[in-house]
Design an enzyme around this catalytic site. Structure first.
Site, short mmCIF file in Angstrom:
data_model
loop_
_atom_site.label_atom_id
_atom_site.label_comp_id
_atom_site.label_asym_id
_atom_site.label_seq_id
_atom_site.Cartn_x
_atom_site.Cartn_y
_atom_site.Cartn_z
CB CYS A 1 -1.01 -0.06 1.14
SG CYS A 1 -2.41 1.07 0.93
CG HIS B 1 -3.26 -3.37 3.73
ND1 HIS B 1 -2.28 -2.71 4.43
CD2 HIS B 1 -3.96 -2.43 3.06
CE1 HIS B 1 -2.38 -1.42 4.20
NE2 HIS B 1 -3.40 -1.22 3.37
CD GLU C 1 -0.37 -5.38 5.95
OE1 GLU C 1 -0.79 -4.21 6.04
OE2 GLU C 1 -0.11 -5.92 4.87
#
Length: 187
Positions: free
Chosen positions: A78, A169, A171
């Protein structure tokens, strides 16, 4: 293996947890000399203009750029993608310019427009659940850039040499495959 996660700003804790789940030693990097202690670096999502400003203030910007240009593996998600890009087309800001892509900030909408969707990623045997939050969009890329995934005709996961970037994302999911891919680039 020891991987750094930029702790300047953004959701670095989530990347740290994901990498630790994979059995990797993680150092939260906030100073230029800490780059010499790690074999690769993750730059998280967050606020790209703030990250650049702070990186320059603590002398991390130039050292990081120099290391990446000499083959140091880096993964930007991002805002991290924006930081690593060659050019930001809809907002005047500095970037490291280490991957030949042009990006548009917040192209998928504001925070309230965040969404999840299944995407196909080159080399993955099943689809991947991608989470987009104020995500950048790649509007152009160079011939040496490999597109690993596309969403609605726009590349969302790309690689050039030892630089990996994602609009989404990884994560924030339980799926470790994108981080595993990055670790394979480091080895």
């Amino acid at each position: 293996m020891k991987i750094g996660v930029s702790g300047i700003q953004g959701d670095f804790r989530e990347h740290k947890v994901m990498l630790e789940r994979l059995g990797v030693e993680v150092l939260v990097v906030r100073k230029p000399e800490e780059l010499d202690e790690v074999e690769g670096l993750v730059i998280p999502g967050g606020e790209s203009t703030t990250m650049i400003r702070i990186m320059k203030m603590v002398n991390l910007y130039e050292k990081l750029k120099e290391k990446i240009l000499s083959g140091f593996p880096v993964f930007g998600t991002c805002a991290g993608m924006i930081l690593l890009s060659k050019e930001v087309v809809n907002f005047k800001q500095d970037s490291l310019g280490v991957i030949d892509i042009k990006v548009e900030r917040n192209a998928y909408g504001r925070q309230v427009d965040s969404f999840e969707t299944d995407v196909e990623i080159k080399g993955f045997d099943k689809s991947y659940r991608a989470i987009f939050i104020r995500a950048p969009k790649v509007v152009d890329y160079g011939n040496d850039v490999e597109v690993l995934s596309i969403y609605e005709d726009a590349p969302i996961l790309l690689r050039q040499k030892k630089v990996l970037v994602a609009s989404f994302h990884p994560e924030l999911t339980e799926d470790t495959r994108v981080h595993e891919y990055f670790l394979s680039m480091v080895k």
